[in-house]
Motif scaffolding. Structure first.
Motif, PDB file in Angstrom:
ATOM      1  N   GLU A 115       0.751  -1.245   0.057  1.00 49.31           N
ATOM      2  CA  GLU A 115       0.118  -0.078  -0.001  1.00 49.31           C
ATOM      3  C   GLU A 115       0.892   1.141  -0.117  1.00 49.31           C
ATOM      4  N   LYS A 116       0.247   2.472  -0.553  1.00 46.13           N
ATOM      5  CA  LYS A 116       1.143   3.441  -0.599  1.00 46.13           C
ATOM      6  C   LYS A 116       1.814   3.850   0.660  1.00 46.13           C
ATOM      7  N   GLU A 117       1.422   3.865   1.925  1.00 41.32           N
ATOM      8  CA  GLU A 117       2.017   4.073   3.167  1.00 41.32           C
ATOM      9  C   GLU A 117       3.207   3.459   3.316  1.00 41.32           C
ATOM     10  N   MET A 118       3.286   2.157   2.869  1.00 44.37           N
ATOM     11  CA  MET A 118       4.383   1.220   2.903  1.00 44.37           C
ATOM     12  C   MET A 118       5.633   1.756   2.068  1.00 44.37           C
ATOM     13  N   ALA A 119       5.484   2.763   1.419  1.00 43.68           N
ATOM     14  CA  ALA A 119       6.621   3.376   0.698  1.00 43.68           C
ATOM     15  C   ALA A 119       7.500   4.112   1.852  1.00 43.68           C
ATOM     16  N   ALA A 130      11.240   3.354   3.072  1.00 43.29           N
ATOM     17  CA  ALA A 130      11.757   4.452   3.475  1.00 43.29           C
ATOM     18  C   ALA A 130      12.374   4.415   4.856  1.00 43.29           C
ATOM     19  N   VAL A 131      11.684   3.453   5.785  1.00 42.33           N
ATOM     20  CA  VAL A 131      11.924   3.420   7.204  1.00 42.33           C
ATOM     21  C   VAL A 131      13.445   3.077   7.257  1.00 42.33           C
ATOM     22  N   HIS A 132      14.079   2.364   6.208  1.00 44.91           N
ATOM     23  CA  HIS A 132      15.596   1.900   6.308  1.00 44.91           C
ATOM     24  C   HIS A 132      16.323   3.291   6.180  1.00 44.91           C
ATOM     25  N   GLU A 133      16.016   4.157   5.541  1.00 45.83           N
ATOM     26  CA  GLU A 133      16.588   5.467   5.387  1.00 45.83           C
ATOM     27  C   GLU A 133      16.411   6.260   6.716  1.00 45.83           C
ATOM     28  N   ILE A 134      15.307   5.994   7.181  1.00 45.08           N
ATOM     29  CA  ILE A 134      14.981   6.833   8.318  1.00 45.08           C
ATOM     30  C   ILE A 134      16.105   6.563   9.382  1.00 45.08           C
ATOM     31  N   ASP A 135      16.282   5.103   9.665  1.00 47.58           N
ATOM     32  CA  ASP A 135      17.280   4.766  10.876  1.00 47.58           C
ATOM     33  C   ASP A 135      18.493   5.170  10.130  1.00 47.58           C
ATOM     34  N   MET A 136      19.099   4.780   9.024  1.00 47.77           N
ATOM     35  CA  MET A 136      20.234   5.092   8.481  1.00 47.77           C
ATOM     36  C   MET A 136      20.813   6.627   8.710  1.00 47.77           C
ATOM     37  N   VAL A 137      19.818   7.515   8.400  1.00 45.92           N
ATOM     38  CA  VAL A 137      20.147   8.833   8.343  1.00 45.92           C
ATOM     39  C   VAL A 137      20.291   9.357   9.852  1.00 45.92           C
ATOM     40  N   THR A 167      11.751   7.499  -3.217  1.00 46.95           N
ATOM     41  CA  THR A 167      11.497   6.135  -3.069  1.00 46.95           C
ATOM     42  C   THR A 167      10.602   5.712  -4.528  1.00 46.95           C
ATOM     43  N   SER A 168      11.098   4.697  -5.372  1.00 46.85           N
ATOM     44  CA  SER A 168      10.487   4.173  -6.578  1.00 46.85           C
ATOM     45  C   SER A 168      10.456   2.925  -6.260  1.00 46.85           C
ATOM     46  N   VAL A 169       9.207   2.274  -6.173  1.00 46.80           N
ATOM     47  CA  VAL A 169       9.043   0.644  -5.854  1.00 46.80           C
ATOM     48  C   VAL A 169       8.809   0.116  -7.054  1.00 46.80           C
TER      49      VAL A 169
END
Length: 338
Positions: free
Chosen positions: A162-166, A171-178, A223-225
């Protein structure tokens, strides 16, 4: 020898079991559990580990020194809390829990225990390229960081995406990485919606996220999935005196028929295979030497959940959404830097 019980014997659980039985040192899988008891029994039989009727029973068994949680996301809270109550270290694949409130309950339980038991599975921190990028940043070679550009591209996603999963799954991986890269917290999120790709069905794909950090650094994440050509992860930091970016991972560069090309990974398993190995080996070594995990903490899992929720709200509203974190328990100190 660290004796580990694995809860969740689906795709990622089986891969971690393979890793701990065939690749890594100092560990043995001694128990498995899954809601599908037949699958758990089959997987356990392959590695000589009994299948337990429930995750709680596995956690309580004396043959289990530490727990790995790879089950369905909504079950993570109950198993992590059970491991904390038993005083056993627990590695939980992301998300730590599916709501901020559940994450806070885990924080409270671990703080009451008095020492760290929880590690969350954010493997970007263990990737050689990201570690090299963080090292360049730490040396000051490019001066003070000003911005970072990121891209997280998937060839395709399953039908239930679903769209929120982007935001919450991708993107949650980038959230933690940042947060880890800059040793800083994200303070606000914006989400922009470019022209929609015809390959994404009903999804709003791609998305462009903009994170504000407390230091003033800005980070954009594309994010381009459904981009078809492969799984492509990019990152470039812009500093006062230069830039630093993730390099090519290809072991071979092909020039043929007028083209110059590097192979592109098919999916996340191919791209981050080595990072998963390093992540688990360091977790195992930390438990064997010091008895507690030192990687991404329950606080990191909570912070990622709060930023993700802010991102979903920003996607729905089109507005800039501040990120408001609870007071950090003293147990975690500045865990964002761990």
């Amino acid at each position: 020898m660290l004796q580990v019980g694995v809860i969740g014997t689906g795709m990622i659980g089986q891969d971690h079991i393979r890793r701990m039985t065939s690749v890594l040192a100092g560990v043995r899988v001694t128990a498995v559990a899954d809601v599908d008891t037949a699958v758990a029994a089959s997987v356990g039989a392959r590695v000589g580990a009994p299948a337990f009727e429930s995750g709680e029973a596995l956690i309580a068994d004396p043959s289990v020194d530490a727990v790995v949680v790879c089950s369905w996301g909504p079950t993570h809270e109950q198993y992590v809390l059970a491991a904390i109550a038993a005083g056993k270290p627990v590695f939980c694949e992301k998300p730590l829990a599916t709501t901020q409130e559940a994450c806070l309950r885990i924080l409270e339980a671990e703080a009451a225990h008095g020492s760290r038991l929880v590690q969350v599975g954010y493997m970007r921190r263990y990737d050689a390229s990201y570690r090299a990028l963080k090292s360049v940043l730490a040396t000051g070679q490019i001066g003070a960081p000003l911005m970072m550009h990121c891209a997280h591209r998937n060839a395709s996603v399953p039908g239930f995406y679903e769209k929120e999963m982007a935001i919450t799954d991708t993107a949650v991986h980038e959230i933690d990485m940042v947060r880890w890269m800059f040793d800083d917290e994200i303070t606000a999120v914006r989400v922009l919606t470019p022209r929609r790709s015809s390959l994404g069905g009903d999804l709003q794909d791609p998305l462009m996220l903009l994170f504000e950090l407390s230091s003033g650094v800005l980070v954009d994440v594309e994010t381009s999935v459904n981009i078809r050509y492969g799984y492509d992860i990019r990152g470039e930091i812009v500093g006062e005196e230069g830039t630093a970016a993730l390099g090519s991972l290809s072991p071979v560069h092909v020039r043929r028929a007028g083209l110059s090309a590097d192979p592109v990974p098919a999916d996340w398993r191919e791209r981050f295979l080595a990072a998963y190995d390093v992540e688990f080996q360091e977790w195992i070594d930390a438990l064997r030497s010091g008895g507690r995990p030192v990687g991404p903490s329950a606080w990191d899992g909570y912070a990622a959940a709060v930023v993700s929720d802010a991102g979903v709200l920003a996607l729905r509203s089109g507005e800039r959404v501040p990120v408001v974190l609870a007071e950090r328990p003293k147990l975690y100190g500045m865990e964002v830097a761990a």
